[in-house]
Design an enzyme around this catalytic site. Structure first.
Site, mmCIF file in Angstrom:
data_model
loop_
_atom_site.group_PDB
_atom_site.id
_atom_site.type_symbol
_atom_site.label_atom_id
_atom_site.label_comp_id
_atom_site.label_asym_id
_atom_site.label_seq_id
_atom_site.Cartn_x
_atom_site.Cartn_y
_atom_site.Cartn_z
ATOM 1 N N SER A 1 4.827 6.770 2.591
ATOM 2 C CA SER A 1 5.327 5.357 2.897
ATOM 3 C C SER A 1 4.724 4.254 2.073
ATOM 4 O O SER A 1 3.450 4.083 1.824
ATOM 5 C CB SER A 1 4.908 5.095 4.422
ATOM 6 O OG SER A 1 5.323 6.057 5.286
ATOM 7 N N ASN B 1 0.653 -1.154 0.094
ATOM 8 C CA ASN B 1 -0.099 0.096 -0.190
ATOM 9 C C ASN B 1 0.967 1.301 0.163
ATOM 10 O O ASN B 1 2.055 0.975 0.474
ATOM 11 C CB ASN B 1 -0.895 0.024 1.288
ATOM 12 C CG ASN B 1 -1.858 1.054 1.137
ATOM 13 O OD1 ASN B 1 -2.542 1.550 0.093
ATOM 14 N ND2 ASN B 1 -1.899 1.791 2.276
ATOM 15 N N HIS C 1 0.885 5.297 1.378
ATOM 16 C CA HIS C 1 -0.008 5.924 2.158
ATOM 17 C C HIS C 1 0.686 7.394 2.450
ATOM 18 O O HIS C 1 2.049 7.552 2.510
ATOM 19 C CB HIS C 1 -0.122 5.196 3.706
ATOM 20 C CG HIS C 1 -0.906 6.003 4.634
ATOM 21 N ND1 HIS C 1 -2.218 6.054 4.654
ATOM 22 C CD2 HIS C 1 -0.222 6.858 5.738
ATOM 23 C CE1 HIS C 1 -2.586 6.801 5.633
ATOM 24 N NE2 HIS C 1 -1.646 7.371 6.211
ATOM 25 N N ASP D 1 -2.951 0.521 7.882
ATOM 26 C CA ASP D 1 -1.985 1.546 7.720
ATOM 27 C C ASP D 1 -0.588 1.275 8.421
ATOM 28 O O ASP D 1 0.260 2.392 8.872
ATOM 29 C CB ASP D 1 -2.463 3.010 7.518
ATOM 30 C CG ASP D 1 -3.272 3.372 6.746
ATOM 31 O OD1 ASP D 1 -3.248 2.875 5.592
ATOM 32 O OD2 ASP D 1 -4.227 4.246 7.133
HETATM 33 C C1 GRF Z 1 -2.711 8.964 -2.510
HETATM 34 O O1 GRF Z 1 -2.400 9.994 -1.792
HETATM 35 C C2 GRF Z 1 -2.375 7.560 -1.553
HETATM 36 O O2 GRF Z 1 -1.251 7.731 -0.989
HETATM 37 C C3 GRF Z 1 -3.688 7.413 -1.032
HETATM 38 O O3 GRF Z 1 -4.469 7.822 -1.529
HETATM 39 C C4 GRF Z 1 -4.174 8.639 -2.543
HETATM 40 C C5 GRF Z 1 -4.278 8.061 -4.147
HETATM 41 O O4 GRF Z 1 -4.292 8.860 -5.228
HETATM 42 N N1 GRF Z 1 -3.697 5.916 -0.437
HETATM 43 P P1 GRF Z 1 -4.115 8.400 -6.699
HETATM 44 O O5 GRF Z 1 -5.653 7.624 -6.523
HETATM 45 O O6 GRF Z 1 -3.332 7.166 -6.593
HETATM 46 O O7 GRF Z 1 -4.092 9.490 -7.430
#
Ligand code: GRF
Length: 205
Positions: free
Chosen positions: A129, A100, A102, A138
């Site tokens: 991260s 993932n 985050h 998370d």
């Molecule tokens: C990103 O900020 C990611 O870190 C979080 O959700 C957002 C997704 O953005 N988990 P995208 O759809 O990849 O533009």
């Protein structure tokens, strides 16, 4: 050698993975019409929808999602803005092969609204991260982080933009390490064979 990417929205991290030339075999969205599905289509990657609204329980949704994923027999499942909490059974099924991204320097600020919370706490360092997914939301072994300074005039929006730029740097890198079999998890800490930098810090970012 393939990756299935799970999304719910915009898909900018998905785009970064695709533009890095990573072998994405399918994109699955829980939201019909998510912008990321169009990005998948532009790259000739199949986009599938498994809407959580079609299922009465989280378990039933996760079961359908897993079936869709397993159709492609991926080595890795990459969550990229996938906004559903996954059941422990689902997490276990993809244990040590689900990543993932985050938007915070974990373990600080798990959950939502990370940029507002970072500003409210007055932290001077923020970032993003990439981590292995565990049943703990998370949390999970950290593969890579990128850090940026928080400036006096930053807003949640300006921080989000600068952090996102870094997300697009570290996520493709981490996925590549995984696919190349270079990641090892020992006592909850991840190392990269060859010693590539797992921290990106740009004090001008
Ligand atoms: C990103 O900020 C990611 O870190 C979080 O959700 C957002 C997704 O953005 N988990 P995208 O759809 O990849 O533009």
């Amino acid at each position: 050698m393939s990756v299935v990417v799970l999304i719910s929205g915009r898909g900018s991290n998905l785009r970064a993975l695709l533009e890095a030339g990573l072998p994405v075999s399918a994109v699955v969205s829980n939201v019909p019409g998510a912008a990321g599905l169009a990005i998948a289509a532009q790259h000739g990657v199949p986009g599938r929808v498994v809407s959580h609204k079609d299922f009465a329980t989280r378990e039933a949704f996760d079961e359908a999602l897993a079936k869709e994923i397993d159709h492609y027999s991926p080595r890795l499942v990459a969550l990229a803005g996938f906004m559903r909490v996954l059941t422990p059974g689902f997490v276990q099924r993809y244990r040590e092969r689900m990543l993932n991204i985050h938007p915070s320097l974990l373990p600080a600020f798990p959950g939502l609204n990370t940029h507002q919370r970072a500003l409210a706490e007055g932290v001077k360092l923020h970032g993003c991260s990439v981590h292995f997914v565990t049943a703990d939301l998370d949390h999970g072994p950290i593969v890579a982080q990128a850090a940026i300074p928080v400036r006096r005039n930053d807003t949640a929006a300006s921080l989000a933009l600068r952090v996102l730029t870094q997300e697009h740097v570290i996520y493709p890198r981490a996925v590549r390490w995984f696919l190349d079999g270079r990641l090892a998890i020992v006592n909850g800490a991840v190392s990269v064979e060859g010693g590539d930098a797992q921290l990106v810090f740009d004090d001008r970012a």
